[in-house]
Design a protein around this motif. Structure first.
Motif, PDB file in Angstrom:
ATOM      1  N   GLY A  54       7.482   6.884  -3.048  1.00  0.00           N
ATOM      2  CA  GLY A  54       6.032   7.065  -3.131  1.00  0.00           C
ATOM      3  C   GLY A  54       5.421   6.676  -4.460  1.00  0.00           C
ATOM      4  N   LEU A  55       6.271   6.367  -5.457  1.00  0.00           N
ATOM      5  CA  LEU A  55       5.729   6.049  -6.780  1.00  0.00           C
ATOM      6  C   LEU A  55       4.819   4.828  -6.720  1.00  0.00           C
ATOM      7  CD1 LEU A  55       8.843   6.595  -9.070  1.00  0.00           C
ATOM      8  CD2 LEU A  55       6.857   8.089  -8.747  1.00  0.00           C
ATOM      9  N   LEU A  56       3.782   4.886  -7.532  1.00  0.00           N
ATOM     10  CA  LEU A  56       2.801   3.812  -7.501  1.00  0.00           C
ATOM     11  C   LEU A  56       3.428   2.471  -7.885  1.00  0.00           C
ATOM     12  CD1 LEU A  56      -0.033   3.985  -6.576  1.00  0.00           C
ATOM     13  CD2 LEU A  56      -0.799   4.028  -8.946  1.00  0.00           C
ATOM     14  N   ASP A  57       4.447   2.510  -8.751  1.00  0.00           N
ATOM     15  CA  ASP A  57       5.157   1.274  -9.120  1.00  0.00           C
ATOM     16  C   ASP A  57       5.600   0.526  -7.877  1.00  0.00           C
ATOM     17  OD1 ASP A  57       4.988   2.762 -11.362  1.00  0.00           O
ATOM     18  OD2 ASP A  57       6.940   2.146 -12.157  1.00  0.00           O
ATOM     19  N   ASN A  58       6.102   1.306  -6.917  1.00  0.00           N
ATOM     20  CA  ASN A  58       6.594   0.670  -5.698  1.00  0.00           C
ATOM     21  C   ASN A  58       5.456   0.197  -4.814  1.00  0.00           C
ATOM     22  OD1 ASN A  58       9.259   1.140  -6.420  1.00  0.00           O
ATOM     23  ND2 ASN A  58       9.166   3.229  -5.612  1.00  0.00           N
ATOM     24  N   GLY A  59       4.242   0.699  -5.109  1.00  0.00           N
ATOM     25  CA  GLY A  59       3.100   0.291  -4.315  1.00  0.00           C
ATOM     26  C   GLY A  59       2.457  -0.990  -4.825  1.00  0.00           C
ATOM     27  N   ILE A  60       2.862  -1.423  -6.030  1.00  0.00           N
ATOM     28  CA  ILE A  60       2.233  -2.602  -6.638  1.00  0.00           C
ATOM     29  C   ILE A  60       2.364  -3.827  -5.746  1.00  0.00           C
ATOM     30  CG2 ILE A  60       2.409  -4.252  -8.550  1.00  0.00           C
ATOM     31  CD1 ILE A  60       1.092  -1.727  -9.376  1.00  0.00           C
ATOM     32  N   ILE A  61       3.526  -3.952  -5.152  1.00  0.00           N
ATOM     33  CA  ILE A  61       3.787  -5.147  -4.331  1.00  0.00           C
ATOM     34  C   ILE A  61       2.748  -5.294  -3.208  1.00  0.00           C
ATOM     35  CG2 ILE A  61       5.508  -3.813  -3.057  1.00  0.00           C
ATOM     36  CD1 ILE A  61       6.839  -6.375  -2.284  1.00  0.00           C
ATOM     37  N   PHE A  62       2.247  -4.155  -2.685  1.00  0.00           N
ATOM     38  CA  PHE A  62       1.259  -4.240  -1.600  1.00  0.00           C
ATOM     39  C   PHE A  62      -0.073  -4.791  -2.125  1.00  0.00           C
ATOM     40  CE2 PHE A  62       3.797  -0.290  -0.765  1.00  0.00           C
ATOM     41  CZ  PHE A  62       4.735  -0.932   0.019  1.00  0.00           C
ATOM     42  N   PHE A  63      -0.435  -4.343  -3.322  1.00  0.00           N
ATOM     43  CA  PHE A  63      -1.688  -4.836  -3.905  1.00  0.00           C
ATOM     44  C   PHE A  63      -1.581  -6.330  -4.220  1.00  0.00           C
ATOM     45  CE2 PHE A  63      -2.149  -0.306  -4.674  1.00  0.00           C
ATOM     46  CZ  PHE A  63      -3.477  -0.098  -4.356  1.00  0.00           C
ATOM     47  N   VAL A  64      -0.465  -6.714  -4.839  1.00  0.00           N
ATOM     48  CA  VAL A  64      -0.295  -8.129  -5.185  1.00  0.00           C
ATOM     49  C   VAL A  64      -0.296  -8.971  -3.911  1.00  0.00           C
ATOM     50  CG1 VAL A  64       1.116  -9.824  -6.381  1.00  0.00           C
ATOM     51  CG2 VAL A  64       1.049  -7.480  -7.211  1.00  0.00           C
ATOM     52  N   GLY A  65       0.429  -8.516  -2.908  1.00  0.00           N
ATOM     53  CA  GLY A  65       0.493  -9.252  -1.648  1.00  0.00           C
ATOM     54  C   GLY A  65      -0.889  -9.403  -1.030  1.00  0.00           C
ATOM     55  N   LEU A  66      -1.655  -8.316  -1.090  1.00  0.00           N
ATOM     56  CA  LEU A  66      -2.982  -8.332  -0.471  1.00  0.00           C
ATOM     57  C   LEU A  66      -3.906  -9.311  -1.180  1.00  0.00           C
ATOM     58  CD1 LEU A  66      -4.825  -7.190   1.632  1.00  0.00           C
ATOM     59  CD2 LEU A  66      -5.304  -5.256   0.136  1.00  0.00           C
ATOM     60  N   PHE A  67      -3.905  -9.264  -2.513  1.00  0.00           N
ATOM     61  CA  PHE A  67      -4.827 -10.134  -3.241  1.00  0.00           C
ATOM     62  C   PHE A  67      -4.364 -11.582  -3.234  1.00  0.00           C
ATOM     63  CE2 PHE A  67      -6.521  -6.141  -4.707  1.00  0.00           C
ATOM     64  CZ  PHE A  67      -7.870  -6.422  -4.738  1.00  0.00           C
ATOM     65  N   LEU A  68      -3.062 -11.778  -3.253  1.00  0.00           N
ATOM     66  CA  LEU A  68      -2.535 -13.141  -3.216  1.00  0.00           C
ATOM     67  C   LEU A  68      -2.828 -13.777  -1.856  1.00  0.00           C
ATOM     68  CD1 LEU A  68      -0.840 -15.270  -4.733  1.00  0.00           C
ATOM     69  CD2 LEU A  68       1.173 -14.322  -3.613  1.00  0.00           C
ATOM     70  N   GLY A  69      -2.576 -13.041  -0.791  1.00  0.00           N
ATOM     71  CA  GLY A  69      -2.763 -13.587   0.549  1.00  0.00           C
ATOM     72  C   GLY A  69      -4.235 -13.705   0.908  1.00  0.00           C
ATOM     73  N   GLY A  70      -5.020 -12.725   0.497  1.00  0.00           N
ATOM     74  CA  GLY A  70      -6.453 -12.763   0.799  1.00  0.00           C
ATOM     75  C   GLY A  70      -6.918 -11.464   1.415  1.00  0.00           C
ATOM     76  N   ILE A  71      -7.643 -10.681   0.609  1.00  0.00           N
ATOM     77  CA  ILE A  71      -8.160  -9.411   1.110  1.00  0.00           C
ATOM     78  C   ILE A  71      -9.260  -9.676   2.126  1.00  0.00           C
ATOM     79  CG2 ILE A  71      -9.865  -9.148  -0.738  1.00  0.00           C
ATOM     80  CD1 ILE A  71      -9.066  -6.122  -0.763  1.00  0.00           C
TER      81      ILE A  71
END
Ligand code: ADP
Ligand code: MG
Length: 623
Positions: free
Chosen positions: A263-280
């Motif tokens: 649940g650590l936010l560090d592990n959540g970073i990949i979702f944010f990067v993926g979202l912004f890279l792919g296209g929110i």
């Protein structure tokens, strides 16, 4: 409404605007999708054939797919819903716990576990949203951040259920009595990814998604169309929670364990990067973004300690170079297509569309809307100071007065956007409900003085959003595309096009609203309000900046609405326009009514002339 952020079509004449180019693009995309799906489906056979380490490579793709499911959920809440969620890794963790508990501690089946995870996700999301209904974007982010910490901390402390710091292990899916093979589980994960994608797509393209996006853009406007902001957000965030919970379940089943670190936010970073890279706010963006990151992480796995650094730099570069992400940028580059199919200016059809239904349910002598002794002060400013106003059905009622005389505030009092200091509002003889969206549901819709269009979506989608109140299907119906949903959706689209044609906007239906001229935008707002099928339509200075053709279209629409029995309230500065159209006029000054009556009476009233002193053009007109 699926297209996010389409740029206004502005380039003309280049190679990239030709029909042929766009056809090639479409075909190429189609081929790419087919190949990608085929590779995904055959991946286990491919790895089996080429590698001694097949299960490792299968695991990479399965993990990426699980991340993609979570990113889809994040996209729904942040992209389409405009809700900054910092609790998505926490939702995944909670989902993981639910499945681990069911499978390990309660010896239940893994499918039951997935269902439990979805339920836990929904519950958690709904709870958090309920305590933060009034929070702004940033505060909502902070509340979800706190919720994330609480989930992690509960995981550490609630040992009997979560296994504490160590977590729970031995979370293995079974097929019958046998452990499920990694290969079979790979397909389970793919199936859930497909499911999450379809849920996202169907919701976004339905009235449920349009309502959430309307609230994202402006909760005031959404309310004016009868959409309850709280309900729209609850629904969307609940669905997000469910999807995130499922992703957590699959995570635990894939790795065989779950512990608080997930649940650590560090592990959540990949979702944010993926979202912004792919296209929110694009449908496929989150999947593509996560896939690319999975490949990247795999390529640099020998330098794993730099992974976070690389992801951080990637996010930064993506935000600077392609702020809309890969899919968003691709979409925007396609917007030139609209110019090709532009049919030019519309001529107004003579036929009045049936889609403006008659209002004949009220007694003609009962006012459609009535304000009695309305008072609204802002500190020392007496914006509305004891106003009585009665608006009869089947009339156009003008409200005029100098700038700052309280016209807009009066309308906000009538529609309950402002809490009254005193007085009461009656709608068709009954006390008006307190919340703006309930007023809209009672049949009173307003168009704001400041334009409130949903710029990023198409003209047609803007009109469809106005029909939300009448949609009887549920989110589940929309998700499953039930026959009732499809029937309603088809009828709505046809109706929206008719309405647009009547206002001279037919050829613009599929354009992004942002590409319209100022006057067209004002007209579109009126059309969107008409789409709610109101009994009372309140227009706050709709004619400002309209060309004479657009003014004609507006006047025509108002007359038709009057004929059909609606009450139209028109706040307007254009005196010719008001005098030619209105049956009755109320003149306000400094929060008080100084004259009321038919246009002739108002034009010759000394009090009105007095109020308009310093506006010679009006005096000439009335002299
Ligand atoms: P009009 O629409 O006739 O131009 P308004 O209703 O917008 O006038 O404003 C009437 C008065 O109330 C103005 O003096 C304005 O500054 C004040 N006012 C309007 N809304 C607010 C608000 N939300 N807070 C404080 N003052 C306001
Ligand atoms: Mg105003």
């Amino acid at each position: 409404m699926a297209t996010a952020d389409p740029a206004p079509p502005e380039r003309a004449g280049s190679l990239f605007d030709t029909e042929l180019y766009h056809r090639i693009r479409t075909v190429a995309m189609g081929v790419l999708v087919v190949v990608a799906v085929a590779v995904l489906l055959m991946w286990p056979s491919i790895t089996d054939y080429y590698s001694y380490n097949a299960s490792y490579y299968n695991g990479i793709v399965a993990s990426a797919a699980i991340s993609a499911i979570l990113t889809i959920s994040l996209n729904l809440s942040m992209g389409y819903g405009g809700m900054l969620s910092m609790m998505h890794s926490g939702l995944q963790l909670a989902g993981g716990y639910a499945t681990a508990y069911v499978v390990v501690k309660a010896s239940g089946s893994w499918l039951l576990g997935v269902a439990a995870s979805a339920a836990v996700g929904v519950l958690l999301a709904v709870l958090v949203l309920l305590v933060s209904l009034r929070a702004t974007y940033l505060y909502f982010g902070m509340i979800t951040l706190a919720a994330n910490l609480i989930v992690i901390e509960s995981g550490r402390e609630w040992e009997s259920v979560t296994g504490g710091i160590v977590g729970l292990s031995g979370v293995a899916p079974k097929l019958g009595d046998e452990p499920m093979s990694k290969q079979a589980f790979y397909y389970v994960v793919l199936a859930f990814l497909a499911l999450a994608y379809v849920v996202q797509r169907n919701i976004v393209r339905s009235g449920v998604g349009r309502a959430a996006m309307a609230v994202r853009e402006s909760s005031d406007t959404a309310s004016a169309m009868g959409i309850s902001p709280a309900r729209a957000k609850l629904l969307l965030f609940g669905v997000c929670g469910g999807i995130a919970g499922v992703s957590g379940a699959l995570y635990a089943l894939q790795l065989g364990f779950i512990n608080p670190d997930v649940g650590l936010l560090d592990n959540g970073i990949i979702f944010f990067v993926g979202l912004f890279l792919g296209g929110i706010s694009t449908l496929i963006g989150p999947v593509i973004g996560v896939a690319l990151i999975a490949v990247l992480v795999e390529l640099i796995k020998d330098q794993a300690r730099y992974t976070t650094l690389v992801l951080g730099v990637l996010l930064l570069v993506a935000m600077m170079v392609i702020p809309r992400g890969i899919v968003g940028t691709w979409r925007a580059s396609r917007a030139g297509r609209d110019r090709v199919s532009d049919a030019g200016d519309d001529t107004l059809p003579d036929e009045v569309p049936d889609v403006v239904p008659e209002v004949r349910d009220a007694a003609p002598e009962v006012p459609a809307i009535e304000g009695v002794g309305l008072v609204k002060h802002f500190g020392g400013v007496h914006a509305v100071d004891g106003v009585d106003i009665r608006i009869m059905p089947g009339t156009v009622h003008g409200i005029i007065g100098p700038n700052g005389s309280g016209k807009s505030t009066l309308v906000s009092c009538l529609t309950r956007y402002h809490r009254l200091d005193s007085g009461k509002v009656m709608i068709f003889g009954e006390e008006a409900p307190a919340a703006p969206h309930r007023v809209a549901a009672a049949g009173v819709t307003r168009v704001f003085q400041v334009p409130h269009l949903f710029e990023r979506v198409s003209v047609l989608d803007n009109v469809l959003t106005g029909m939300r109140m009448r949609e009887s299907y549920t989110w589940l119906g929309a998700t499953l595309r039930s026959s009732a949903y499809r029937r309603q959706d088809r009828a709505e689209r046809a109706e929206a096009r008719e309405l647009l044609a009547f206002a001279g906007l037919a050829s613009r239906a599929d354009w992004p609203a942002s590409s319209l001229s100022h006057g067209q935008k004002r007209l579109l707002e009126v059309v969107r309000a008409v789409a709610t099928r109101p009994k009372v339509l309140i227009l706050d200075e709709p004619a400002t900046g309209l060309t004479s053709t657009e003014l004609d279209a507006l006047g025509r629409l108002c007359r038709v609405l009057r004929e059909r029995g609606l009450a139209v309230v028109l706040i307007e500065h254009d005196v010719d326009f008001v005098m030619g159209l209105c049956d009755e006029i109320t003149v306000v000054e400094s929060g008080k009514v100084i004259e009321r009556g038919d246009p002739e009476r108002v034009q010759s009233s000394p009090a009105v002339l007095e109020a308009y002193l310093g506006r010679p053009e009006l005096i000439e007109e009335t002299a």
